[in-house]
Motif scaffolding. Sequence first.
Motif, PDB file in Angstrom:
ATOM      1  N   VAL A 308     119.653  64.229  44.626  1.00 42.66           N
ATOM      2  CA  VAL A 308     118.632  64.462  45.645  1.00 42.66           C
ATOM      3  C   VAL A 308     117.248  64.325  45.021  1.00 42.66           C
ATOM      4  O   VAL A 308     117.092  64.385  43.803  1.00 42.66           O
ATOM      5  CB  VAL A 308     118.775  65.860  46.299  1.00 42.66           C
ATOM      6  CG1 VAL A 308     120.088  65.969  47.040  1.00 42.66           C
ATOM      7  CG2 VAL A 308     118.645  66.957  45.268  1.00 42.66           C
ATOM      8  N   ARG A 360     121.207  66.555  55.162  1.00 44.06           N
ATOM      9  CA  ARG A 360     121.922  67.731  54.696  1.00 44.06           C
ATOM     10  C   ARG A 360     122.038  68.762  55.810  1.00 44.06           C
ATOM     11  O   ARG A 360     123.065  69.393  55.984  1.00 44.06           O
ATOM     12  CB  ARG A 360     121.233  68.350  53.485  1.00 44.06           C
ATOM     13  CG  ARG A 360     122.107  69.404  52.809  1.00 44.06           C
ATOM     14  CD  ARG A 360     121.298  70.422  52.053  1.00 44.06           C
ATOM     15  NE  ARG A 360     120.150  70.823  52.824  1.00 44.06           N
ATOM     16  CZ  ARG A 360     118.904  70.718  52.398  1.00 44.06           C
ATOM     17  NH1 ARG A 360     118.653  70.234  51.215  1.00 44.06           N
ATOM     18  NH2 ARG A 360     117.913  71.104  53.174  1.00 44.06           N
ATOM     19  N   GLU A 374     122.852  71.496  45.214  1.00 49.91           N
ATOM     20  CA  GLU A 374     122.244  70.177  45.091  1.00 49.91           C
ATOM     21  C   GLU A 374     121.933  69.871  43.630  1.00 49.91           C
ATOM     22  O   GLU A 374     121.577  70.768  42.862  1.00 49.91           O
ATOM     23  CB  GLU A 374     120.952  70.117  45.906  1.00 49.91           C
ATOM     24  CG  GLU A 374     121.216  70.231  47.391  1.00 49.91           C
ATOM     25  CD  GLU A 374     119.960  70.051  48.222  1.00 49.91           C
ATOM     26  OE1 GLU A 374     120.036  69.343  49.223  1.00 49.91           O
ATOM     27  OE2 GLU A 374     118.920  70.616  47.851  1.00 49.91           O
TER      28      GLU A 374
END
Lengths: 405, 319
Positions: A308, A360, A374
Motif C-alpha cells: 500500500v 480497502r 497493511e
Amino acid sequence: MSDGWMSKAETAASGVPAGSRVPAVPVLDVDAMLDSEKIIVCCGSGGVGKTTIAAALALRAAERGRRAVVLTIDPARRLAQSMGLSELDNNPREVVGVDCSAGGRLDAMMLDMKRTFDEIVLAHTTPDRARQLLDNPFYQSLSSSFAGTQEYMAMEKLGQLDATGNWDLIVVDTPPTRSALDFLDAPSRLGAFLDGRLLRLLLAPAKAGGKMYLKVVGVGLGMFGKVLTKLVGAQLLTDVSQFVAALETMFGGFRQRADQTYRLLGAPGTSFVVVAAPEAAALREASYFVDRLDADGMPLAGLVVNRVHPVSSAARGLTVERSLAAAETLGEHAEHPLAAAVLRIHAERVRLSARENRLRERFTSAHPDTSLVEVDALAGDVHDLDGLRTVGAALACDELLDRAG
Amino acid sequence: MVTGKGGTGKTTAAGALAVALATGGQRVLLTEVEGRQQIAQLFDTPPLPYAERKVASAPGGGEVFALAIDAEEALLEYLEMFYNLRRAGRALGKIGAIDFATTIAPGVRDVLLTGKVKEAVNRPDATRPGGRAYDAVVLDAPPTGRIARFLNVTAEVAGLAKMGPIRAQADSVMAVMRSGQTAVHLVTLLEEMPVQETVDGVADLRAAGLQVGGVIVNMIRTPLLADGDLERAGAGRLDVEELAAGVKVAGIAPRTALIDALVAEAAQHARRVALETTERGEVEALGRPVYELPLVADGVDVGVVYRFAELLRTQRMVG
C-alpha cells in the motif's frame, strides 16, 4: 472467531485520512498468531507478493523462538537464493543467517510436485506396481502437468511435514493458481476423480486383462465408451486404464490422505492468511476467498493488504486539489520548479492512497469482522533476509506508532 | 494473445488492444479463458454467458464482441459439431467423463480452450469483407509463467495422445498458433519480478516456436522531477530550503513535518523512477517493440480502456 488474538479492536488502517476513519477494523495480531499457531496457509491471487509474505512470516516466527519451516511453491529466483534454496530437492533445509538466539530455527523448501507424487506412489504400493505406474505415460503427464497436481501435492507435502513433528510452525505458500479458490478445490477434484465412477468403469475391463478392455468398454459402457474412444482415442484409453489398474491398490491411501490433510486445515492450530494487493481484482478475489473459507468452516486469521502507498499523517492535510493548485501557481510564475514538482508528486500519491483506501473500505464493509493488516510498498523487490525482516516488522505493525505520528 | 504476470493489467491491455484493433470499423472478438469474468468487469457489463456478446463500440464504427470460453461448453459444442453428440455429452458429465476431459486429463483443457479461439479465427462469414466473422481475435491469455505451455498444445498432449482426435485437434490449433497470423504480446510492469518473468516467457515462447509480438509496459510513472532533482531526491540530498521556500510562496505553511513528509515522498518517487529506468533497459534488451501505458491513479474504468486503445494506436502497435 473465537481466538482472542484475532479480534484486537484497533484500527488497522495506516493511510486513512483522519476524518474518514472506518469504524474499528480489527487488526490482525501477527505476532500472537506466529507464537501460537501450528500451520499458517498464505493464499491469494497471483502477483500479490504471497511468497514474500509467507517467507517473512516464517522468518519472524523463527526469530521469535519457534522452529519454523516455510513450504514455497514457485519463489522468485532471488528470493529463493536468499533462503539458500538454489536447488529444488523437495526437502527442507536450514536457512543460514537467521537469528536463532531466541531458540528458534528456520527451514525452507521448494515443492517438487512430480517427486512428491512419485514418493506417494512408492510409499503406497509394491515396488513392481510402483514401477508400472511410474512408467505409465498417463501418470507421467498427470504428475508433471495437471493443473491441480501442484495443489494436491502441496497439501500432501504439508501433511508429511506435519507428521514428522519436527516443526512448531509450518507456513505454506499456495500455488500461483488462476484463482485462489483452486487451492481448496483441486485436491478434492483429483481425489474424486481417483475413486470416481469413471475410473471404476474403466477399471473393470482393465482387470479383465490386456487388450480385451476396448471390447469390454464397448459393451460395458455402450455409448459412453464410443464417445470416450472418439474423444480421447484408443491409445489414451489404454494408458488411462492401465494407470487405473496400477493405481487401484492405492485408492484408499490417496483418498484417506487427501481427507486427512483437508481436516488438518480445518483443525485448531491452523490459520489462513489471505494476501491481496490494493487492486480491485486482487481484493475481489480475496473477498471470494474469505467467504469460501467461512463457508467451509476454515479458520481465517485475516487479510494482508500488501504494497500500500499510505500518506504520512504530517502530509495528509494537504489535499490533491490544494497541492495541484499550488503547483500551478508556481508554474504560472515559472518559480520554484522543485516545489512545484514535489507538490505534483504529493498530489499523485494522495490520489493513489485515496483509491487504495476506497478499495480497502469496500472489502471491510462487506467483511467487518475480518482482521486486517497493511504492508507498505517497498522501493524494490525483497531478495534478502533483511528485506524479509522489514516486511515481517510491517506485518506485526512494529512501526505503527511511527506512522500514527 | 495477451499474457502477463498476475497484477500487471493484462486484461486491461487486452481490452485496449481489442478496441484499438476495432477502431476504424473492424469487428474484433475479445476472449478470456480463466473463468473469472474479467472482461465483463472491465467493460462494466453483466457476466458473459458462453455466447459472443457485443461489449463495446470503437471509433469509426468498430465493434468489440466478447466471449468467456468455458472448457466444458467448448467440449460439448465440439462433440455436437463433429459427432452430433450433444446429449450424450451431457450424460457423460454424470459419470465424471467431462470433468476428466476438462480438468484432469493433462493438456486436454488447453486444447479445448485454444481450439475455440481457432474456431473463431477461422469462422467464415460470406457477408463480410474478407469472408471471416472477425477481423481479429484477442485472447486475454493465462499468465506469463504458463503461456508457452498453454499455447504449445501439441507438446502438452504429446505424452497423452500420439494420434487420434485430440492429437489432430492439437496439431490444427498449433498450426494457427505458430502461423504469422498469431502474435503473443506480453504485459509487464517496470519491476524486477514481472520483468524477469517476461524475459523467461519470451525465451519459452521462442523455444516453442511461437511468435513473440511486443511488450506492453503498464503503469509507468511519469518522472515529475527534473533530472538533477531526481538524482538528488533519490540520494536524500534534495534542496530542502528551496523546497520550503517554494511551498511557502505557493501559499502553504512550510511546517518541518510537512516538508519532511514531502521529501520522503519525492525520494520514493525518485527511487521508483530509477527502478523503472533499470528495468526498462532489460525490457528493451529483448529486441521487441515496446509500448507504454501510464499509471492511472484513480483506477481503470471503461474510459481508461479507450484512452489506452488510443495510446496503443499512436504508438503504432495497431494500424
